[in-house]
Design an enzyme around this catalytic site. Structure first.
Site, PDB file in Angstrom:
ATOM      1  N   GLY A 171       0.848  -1.186   0.000  1.00 29.04           N
ATOM      2  CA  GLY A 171       0.000   0.000   0.000  1.00 29.04           C
ATOM      3  C   GLY A 171       0.878   1.228   0.000  1.00 29.04           C
ATOM      4  N   ARG A 172       0.908   1.908   1.142  1.00 26.91           N
ATOM      5  CA  ARG A 172       1.693   3.144   1.291  1.00 26.91           C
ATOM      6  C   ARG A 172       1.297   4.170   0.241  1.00 26.91           C
ATOM      7  NH1 ARG A 172       7.161   1.887   4.131  1.00 26.91           N
ATOM      8  NH2 ARG A 172       6.910  -0.311   4.620  1.00 26.91           N
ATOM      9  N   HIS A 173      -0.014   4.354   0.083  1.00 27.61           N
ATOM     10  CA  HIS A 173      -0.515   5.353  -0.850  1.00 27.61           C
ATOM     11  C   HIS A 173      -1.974   5.683  -0.514  1.00 27.61           C
ATOM     12  CE1 HIS A 173      -1.756   1.552  -2.867  1.00 27.61           C
ATOM     13  NE2 HIS A 173      -2.826   2.255  -3.171  1.00 27.61           N
ATOM     14  N   ALA A 174      -2.462   6.701  -1.179  1.00 23.79           N
ATOM     15  CA  ALA A 174      -3.876   7.077  -1.147  1.00 23.79           C
ATOM     16  C   ALA A 174      -4.291   7.291  -2.603  1.00 23.79           C
ATOM     17  CB  ALA A 174      -4.081   8.348  -0.334  1.00 23.79           C
TER      18      ALA A 174
ATOM     19  N   HIS B 239      -3.309   4.271   3.116  1.00 22.08           N
ATOM     20  CA  HIS B 239      -3.492   2.934   3.691  1.00 22.08           C
ATOM     21  C   HIS B 239      -2.264   2.058   3.462  1.00 22.08           C
ATOM     22  CE1 HIS B 239      -5.200   2.970  -0.385  1.00 22.08           C
ATOM     23  NE2 HIS B 239      -4.920   1.680  -0.478  1.00 22.08           N
TER      24      HIS B 239
END
Length: 133
Positions: free
Chosen positions: A50-53, A99
């Site tokens: 993830g590590r993004h929006a 997230h």
């Protein structure tokens, strides 16, 4: 702005024969029309994905096997952690929610998305995400 929340899909069957969960377009509990489906698997326990929006995409994450620890953060700074471990339970991720996911060995994650893939829809830099809050 919407917050992440859990939703439960119908669970049909019993322990003697097994279960099936069904998602069909038009069901009142679905927050969007599904335009993309993908799944992740074989992720080592030590990896955080993830590590993004997303600017616009909404998603529902489902642990169809194993468990998934999902941490979400809204631009307001509100942080929530969810442990997905039942295949009839999904986690709604609204747009602009950062997230991350960590997986148990053998975990399989199914993702239902409101839009087709578009790299321009991703916010991949955490500092940029926080600045837009």
């Amino acid at each position: 702005m919407a917050s992440p929340y859990l939703l439960e899909f119908p669970r049909i069957g019993d322990a003697d024969i097994g279960y099936i969960s069904v998602m069909e377009q038009g069901q009142p509990f679905l927050p969007f029309e599904v335009k993309r489906v993908f799944w992740t698997y074989g992720t080592p326990e030590s990896i955080v994905r993830g590590r993004h929006a997303h600017h616009h995409t909404e998603q529902i994450l489902i642990a169809v096997a194993g468990w998934i620890l999902v941490t979400t953060e809204l631009p307001t700074g509100e942080i929530q952690t969810f442990r997905l471990e039942e295949p009839q339970v999904g986690l709604y991720i609204p747009p602009r929610a950062w997230h991350t996911m960590q997986y148990s060995p053998g975990a399989v994650q199914l993702v239902l998305a409101s839009l087709p893939y578009d790299e321009q829809d991703y916010i991949r830099d955490y500092n940029t995400f926080r600045a837009k809050g």
